[in-house]
Design an enzyme around this catalytic site. Structure first.
Site, PDB file in Angstrom:
ATOM      1  N   CYS A 178      60.568 -15.458   6.268  1.00 54.37           N
ATOM      2  CA  CYS A 178      61.401 -16.326   7.097  1.00 54.37           C
ATOM      3  C   CYS A 178      62.165 -15.532   8.154  1.00 54.37           C
ATOM      4  O   CYS A 178      62.604 -16.103   9.156  1.00 54.37           O
ATOM      5  CB  CYS A 178      62.340 -17.153   6.233  1.00 54.37           C
ATOM      6  SG  CYS A 178      63.358 -16.218   5.097  1.00 54.37           S
ATOM      7  N   HIS A 179      62.290 -14.222   7.965  1.00 50.40           N
ATOM      8  CA  HIS A 179      62.961 -13.395   8.976  1.00 50.40           C
ATOM      9  C   HIS A 179      62.171 -13.334  10.272  1.00 50.40           C
ATOM     10  O   HIS A 179      62.710 -12.970  11.310  1.00 50.40           O
ATOM     11  CB  HIS A 179      63.218 -11.985   8.428  1.00 50.40           C
ATOM     12  CG  HIS A 179      61.978 -11.230   8.074  1.00 50.40           C
ATOM     13  ND1 HIS A 179      61.318 -11.416   6.873  1.00 50.40           N
ATOM     14  CD2 HIS A 179      61.260 -10.306   8.763  1.00 50.40           C
ATOM     15  CE1 HIS A 179      60.252 -10.634   6.840  1.00 50.40           C
ATOM     16  NE2 HIS A 179      60.202  -9.946   7.980  1.00 50.40           N
ATOM     17  N   TYR A 234      60.951 -21.898  15.563  1.00 48.87           N
ATOM     18  CA  TYR A 234      60.943 -23.048  14.660  1.00 48.87           C
ATOM     19  C   TYR A 234      59.987 -24.102  15.196  1.00 48.87           C
ATOM     20  O   TYR A 234      59.268 -24.741  14.421  1.00 48.87           O
ATOM     21  CB  TYR A 234      62.361 -23.620  14.523  1.00 48.87           C
ATOM     22  CG  TYR A 234      63.310 -22.646  13.879  1.00 48.87           C
ATOM     23  CD1 TYR A 234      63.341 -22.483  12.494  1.00 48.87           C
ATOM     24  CD2 TYR A 234      64.172 -21.871  14.646  1.00 48.87           C
ATOM     25  CE1 TYR A 234      64.195 -21.571  11.904  1.00 48.87           C
ATOM     26  CE2 TYR A 234      65.036 -20.958  14.059  1.00 48.87           C
ATOM     27  CZ  TYR A 234      65.042 -20.811  12.693  1.00 48.87           C
ATOM     28  OH  TYR A 234      65.880 -19.904  12.108  1.00 48.87           O
ATOM     29  N   GLU A 284      59.419  -3.789  11.177  1.00 45.49           N
ATOM     30  CA  GLU A 284      58.056  -4.266  11.377  1.00 45.49           C
ATOM     31  C   GLU A 284      57.512  -3.950  12.761  1.00 45.49           C
ATOM     32  O   GLU A 284      56.301  -3.861  12.942  1.00 45.49           O
ATOM     33  CB  GLU A 284      57.979  -5.775  11.112  1.00 45.49           C
ATOM     34  CG  GLU A 284      58.197  -6.128   9.654  1.00 45.49           C
ATOM     35  CD  GLU A 284      57.983  -7.594   9.370  1.00 45.49           C
ATOM     36  OE1 GLU A 284      57.502  -8.331  10.244  1.00 45.49           O
ATOM     37  OE2 GLU A 284      58.293  -8.001   8.230  1.00 45.49           O
ATOM     38  N   ASN A 321      64.360 -20.943   1.735  1.00 48.92           N
ATOM     39  CA  ASN A 321      63.229 -20.170   1.243  1.00 48.92           C
ATOM     40  C   ASN A 321      63.686 -19.305   0.058  1.00 48.92           C
ATOM     41  O   ASN A 321      64.536 -18.444   0.213  1.00 48.92           O
ATOM     42  CB  ASN A 321      62.697 -19.285   2.377  1.00 48.92           C
ATOM     43  CG  ASN A 321      61.669 -18.269   1.916  1.00 48.92           C
ATOM     44  OD1 ASN A 321      61.078 -18.391   0.853  1.00 48.92           O
ATOM     45  ND2 ASN A 321      61.477 -17.249   2.730  1.00 48.92           N
TER      46      ASN A 321
END
Length: 154
Positions: free
Chosen positions: A122-123, A91, A149, A114
């Protein structure tokens, strides 16, 4: 607003569009009041790209987006879109990127609201210590997306 529920490997997502742009990708298995259940060409394209993403074959999305939010939220969401596939940011990293270094909590709140999950990633935002923090779909889904990912087994 046109919307449709799609089932993906581990979740159901509500996809919604208005005015030719995607407005929502939300963790839901029902249509909110006021939405017309219709699978439009744009929603079908978004679902197709999400299927490719979940199969490990898509790293970026090519869709018109129109998330609604404050100017600050828009800045945060734009910054989230710059986080590369398979990487994470804190953040604080996002706060510094948008020239608001003391706004870590506000960044967290913008992340929390979001409206276009996964596509606005946002993950990929984690705590300063490297720990996973809250996620609208649940921490298990956040962990699933990050492992996907990073090429891990999911």
């Amino acid at each position: 607003m046109f919307a449709h529920i799609y089932s993906f490997p581990v979740i159901s997502l509500l996809l919604a569009e208005e005015g030719g742009a995607l407005t929502h990708v939300a963790f839901a298995d029902y249509l909110p009041a006021g939405c017309i259940d219709r699978q439009t060409p744009l929603l079908a394209k978004a679902a197709g790209q999400l299927n490719e993403y979940f199969a490990g074959n898509r790293r970026t999305f090519d869709l018109p987006l129109a998330p609604r939010g404050t100017p600050f939220q828009q800045k945060v969401w734009q910054a989230l879109r710059t986080i590369p596939y398979g990487q994470t940011r804190s953040y604080g990293d996002i706060a510094r990127q948008i020239d608001a270094p003391k706004a870590c909590r506000a960044v967290g709140m913008a992340n929390h609201v979001n409206p276009i999950a996964i596509i606005i990633p946002c993950h990929r935002v984690i705590g300063k210590s490297g720990r996973l923090t809250g996620y609208a779909g649940g921490l298990n889904i956040k962990e699933y997306l990050l492992r996907l990912e990073q090429g891990g087994l999911v």
